[in-house]
Design an enzyme around this catalytic site. Sequence first.
Site, short mmCIF file in Angstrom:
data_model
loop_
_atom_site.label_atom_id
_atom_site.label_comp_id
_atom_site.label_asym_id
_atom_site.label_seq_id
_atom_site.Cartn_x
_atom_site.Cartn_y
_atom_site.Cartn_z
N LYS A 45 45.83 66.38 90.44
CA LYS A 45 47.02 67.16 90.80
C LYS A 45 46.87 67.79 92.18
O LYS A 45 47.86 68.02 92.88
CB LYS A 45 47.26 68.24 89.74
N ASP A 71 48.99 83.13 87.33
CA ASP A 71 48.67 81.80 86.79
C ASP A 71 47.39 81.28 87.43
O ASP A 71 47.39 80.83 88.58
CB ASP A 71 49.84 80.86 87.07
N GLU A 89 56.44 76.48 87.01
CA GLU A 89 55.56 76.91 85.92
C GLU A 89 55.75 78.38 85.55
O GLU A 89 55.79 78.71 84.35
CB GLU A 89 54.11 76.62 86.30
N ASP A 100 53.68 69.93 80.53
CA ASP A 100 52.89 70.68 81.51
C ASP A 100 51.84 69.72 82.05
O ASP A 100 50.84 69.43 81.37
CB ASP A 100 52.23 71.89 80.83
#
Length: 645
Positions: free
Chosen positions: A71, A193, A170, A8
Amino acid sequence: MSKIVGIDLGTTNSLVACVDSGIPYVIADPDGRRLTPSVVHVPGAGAEPMVGHPANRVRLLKPAETVYSVKRFMGRRGAEIPREEMLVTYPVRGEGGGPVTVDLHGRAWTPEEISAEILKKLKRDAEAALGEPVTRAVITVPAYFNDAQRNATKKAGELAGLTVERIVNEPTAAALAYGLDKLKEKSKIAVYDLGGGTFDLSILELNDGVFQVLATNGNTRLGGDDLDKRLVDFIVTKIGEAGGPDLVTHHAPRTTENLPLLSRIREVAEQSKIKLSTETEVEVALPFLTPNFSFSCKLTRDELEKLTRDIIERTRPHCLRSVSDAKLEAKDLDQIILVGGQTRMPLVRRLVSEWFGCAEFDEQRGDLRLGGDFHKAKGPQLNTSQNPDEAVALGAAIQAEILSGGFKNLLLLDVTPLSLGIETFGGLMNVIIPRNSTIPVKAGELFTTAVDNQPNMLIHVLQGERERATDNWSLGRFTLDFECAPKGVPRVGVQFEIDANGILHVLARDVKTGKQTIMQMKSAVDVDDADVQKMVEESVEHAFDDLRARQWIEAKIRAGETLTATRKGMAEHVRELEAEYQQQLEAAMAGIEAVLAMEHPKTRTGDPAKLKAATAQLDEVTKPLADFMMDKAMEAMLRKRGMIQ
């Protein structure tokens, strides 16, 4: 062939996981930490980058040379990124259709190169834990990532020396970790999320054992970092009101002098936010923010919620749009699962429960203990059974195991009739697999010691629904040895697996050494119906007594820790404390001891409210002592660094 690991690669933290003996688990680093901050510090031209926790610490002192939240820039062009998103403490450059770069010590780093350094660290940790080279991985990305962002993620893996076997969404990985592939066909799941830097809401449907993403919607610039920034602004305002330095936080140039101070404030803000997920009030302490100024103030959960509620509510339109795009209504969903560390926040869980009509949300606990039918007519089930930080990594590991040829022909056979767990300090039962969980099932938690220099840990496996271990059934015991260390330092991972035959396998692993013990218990499913009914009825009958007993034991443990810490602090600084203040401390400690002495000899319980009040009184009295000890510690540290004479 190398073992395939699941990774992850997160905005705030990254994790690596794998499957061992059929049990998925997150691999810890040599220090026993499972979360690696997605932070990279470049100390100088040609120097080896520093990654993870060490880089996060250096970030306080050298924020202009330390990269975080990279990211957000993966696979994006300069023209795609708003100016305010470029306002980070390190130099980011990106114009027009050109790539985004980070300029450090005369070299332009791409986001892929920075991410590769994080992946290299995870690769090293996995190789150290597994004792073999790791060259293959499954890496997760947000469901809304486009081709450029997915290719950038794959390139980062290749730069780290990994063959990226698959890029997995994800939400799909999280659904696998929650075991939702064992739900009925056509089940529909929403994955909420909310991570450190991104948010998305995905709607998944299970078809022939495969999850199909029906719709996804989100914001690549919304996450826990935004809550941190809001809290930093609040603390900076308070510092200014208290006569402290004038600090600039956003929408204006930052000065070199302010960056280390702002980094310290940001760290304290994040820690306070995390604590307020389990506590109702914390103290924000910044001793010696400048040589002549220290700052502290109280922050309550209510204040934090007022400060950040509008940020959380910005996720609601994305939720509504995603459900609408899937041509569904909230009542059509079977489950809502929460992913990302920010979903631990009680406000997030409360609002998500309201938006989707999850009728059984528990305001007191901030979550929902699983049990009963997942497919209620009232609305979807709010499922919080997994660690939100680790769910995606565990799902990636499961996908990796599937690619390796494992997890074949998993069948939906039965459910666990009673909860399974272990005995913890104080004689309480800690549930690991809740009652009515579908099997096969795997779950685990990390435990530590409660006594200094404890040489081993007794793993006492229990089955039942009562709060105290003695009121449940014992399935077996075994001991795991490890090196003696202060309490709270050893880390022991305990994982339960119930296989397709209903047999319980319990694994206990010393995170530091990797030493482990696996025990096969008796069938966790083959229990007489009458015994199950009796256990459930007793749990209902004694619910209030059991709750009071748990509250008393937890309050007793907390009181004992507070007494020990106070006595230690007094012993270390007895010559520096005024006699009158020492008498106040002694009186407050005597108040706790008096309540403890009232414990009933047979039931071994007392009045938890009185004990909590007495402990709170001691907490209040010890605040000057705690401040004094903190000042001494900070002064010693600053002297060691040569910052003061």
